[in-house]
Enzyme design. Structure first.
Site, PDB file in Angstrom:
ATOM      1  N   ASP A  24       3.951   1.739  -9.018  1.00  0.00           N
ATOM      2  CA  ASP A  24       3.859   2.685  -8.103  1.00  0.00           C
ATOM      3  C   ASP A  24       5.021   3.970  -7.920  1.00  0.00           C
ATOM      4  O   ASP A  24       5.576   4.075  -6.875  1.00  0.00           O
ATOM      5  CB  ASP A  24       3.465   2.291  -6.653  1.00  0.00           C
ATOM      6  N   LYS A 129      -4.970   1.824  -8.039  1.00  0.00           N
ATOM      7  CA  LYS A 129      -5.323   0.777  -7.199  1.00  0.00           C
ATOM      8  C   LYS A 129      -5.226   1.381  -5.911  1.00  0.00           C
ATOM      9  O   LYS A 129      -4.257   2.030  -5.385  1.00  0.00           O
ATOM     10  CB  LYS A 129      -4.263  -0.380  -7.224  1.00  0.00           C
ATOM     11  N   CYS A 162       4.330  -3.303  -2.401  1.00  0.00           N
ATOM     12  CA  CYS A 162       3.381  -3.325  -3.470  1.00  0.00           C
ATOM     13  C   CYS A 162       3.952  -4.199  -4.632  1.00  0.00           C
ATOM     14  O   CYS A 162       3.446  -4.948  -5.354  1.00  0.00           O
ATOM     15  CB  CYS A 162       3.072  -2.079  -4.132  1.00  0.00           C
TER      16      CYS A 162
HETATM   17  C1  C5J Z   1       3.980   0.616  -2.093  1.00  0.00           C
HETATM   18  C2  C5J Z   1       3.672   1.439   0.189  1.00  0.00           C
HETATM   19  N1  C5J Z   1       3.764   1.053  -3.390  1.00  0.00           N
HETATM   20  N2  C5J Z   1       4.956   0.894   0.563  1.00  0.00           N
HETATM   21  N3  C5J Z   1       3.404   1.181  -1.174  1.00  0.00           N
HETATM   22  O1  C5J Z   1       4.852  -0.327  -2.081  1.00  0.00           O
HETATM   23  O2  C5J Z   1       3.053   1.567   1.000  1.00  0.00           O
END
Ligand code: C5J
Length: 224
Positions: A24, A129, A162
């Site tokens: 991400d 995702k 994540c």
């Molecule tokens: C991720 C989030 N990618 N913190 N998303 O960690 O909402």
């Protein structure tokens, strides 16, 4: 086998069955005006992970080892976004709303893209995702089975959300997981530190952690 000095003890992997998974590294989390900032976070913390992640990507690409990128995003009709996720808290903009980088966390919008320094190269796998864990509601398990992956090297954001969720999912599925400490960041430095501790506690209950320099050191003298 290649052995990396790591915590809680050395991490050994077979280069024939390793893959990098970059979680991400999206504009919506890292750049001003995105989802992360709408939640009230200081996004500058995450920017520290960009260059180490780019360096780690280069390391894998030079060797021809598999690279997988993930993106947390949703279909334009938000049918894969549970109302419980969209309605949580009091952000200034919610998932699907229009922001400075297009619709927040919607697939195909500029904010959902990966930051240019870590952008996927042609042929690299990108997993979209809807959840925090990359195995939930995706083909990631089948992709890794197809690659014959046994060991996963992790980078990305955010460490305790994540990245940690996906590492725990991977650990439960039998993968050996190494998190590169400087290639991951949180909006909350204390959460990052606690997550690194949690991962390697109790003899590596979730996996291993090490700085990028240790991986580089382990690869010195290895054929590229
Ligand atoms: C991720 C989030 N990618 N913190 N998303 O960690 O909402």
């Amino acid at each position: 086998m290649i052995t990396v000095k790591a915590q809680p003890f050395d991490f050994a992997f077979d280069p024939a069955s390793v893959a990098l998974i970059v979680i991400d590294m999206q504009r919506d989390f890292i750049e001003p005006g995105g989802f992360g900032e709408t939640l009230g976070n200081d996004v500058s913390h995450l920017q520290r992970a960009v260059q180490p992640t780019a360096d780690l990507l280069a390391l894998f690409r030079t060797r021809g080892w598999p690279v997988i990128h993930t993106r947390e995003d949703h279909l334009p009709d938000l049918s894969d976004c549970p109302p419980s996720k969209r309605n949580r808290g009091a952000p200034s903009l919610r998932i699907g709303d229009n922001g400075p980088m297009g619709r927040i966390l919607v697939r195909g919008e500029p904010g959902a893209e990966i930051v240019p320094a870590c952008a996927p190269c042609a042929g690299e796998i990108v997993v979209d995702k809807p959840g925090k864990g990359a195995f939930h509601a995706t083909d990631l398990g089948a992709i890794l089975a197809g690659l014959g992956t046994r060991s996963l090297v992790f980078a990305g954001v955010t460490t305790e959300v994540c990245v940690q969720t996906t590492m725990r999912e991977a650990n439960d599925r039998g993968f050996d997981c190494l998190l590169i400490e400087d290639a991951t960041e949180s909006y909350f430095p204390a959460f990052k530190a606690a997550t690194l501790d949690m991962i390697r506690a109790q003899g590596g209950i979730v996996g291993w952690t090490t700085p990028l320099a240790r991986l580089v050191q382990a690869l010195e003298g290895e054929p590229t």
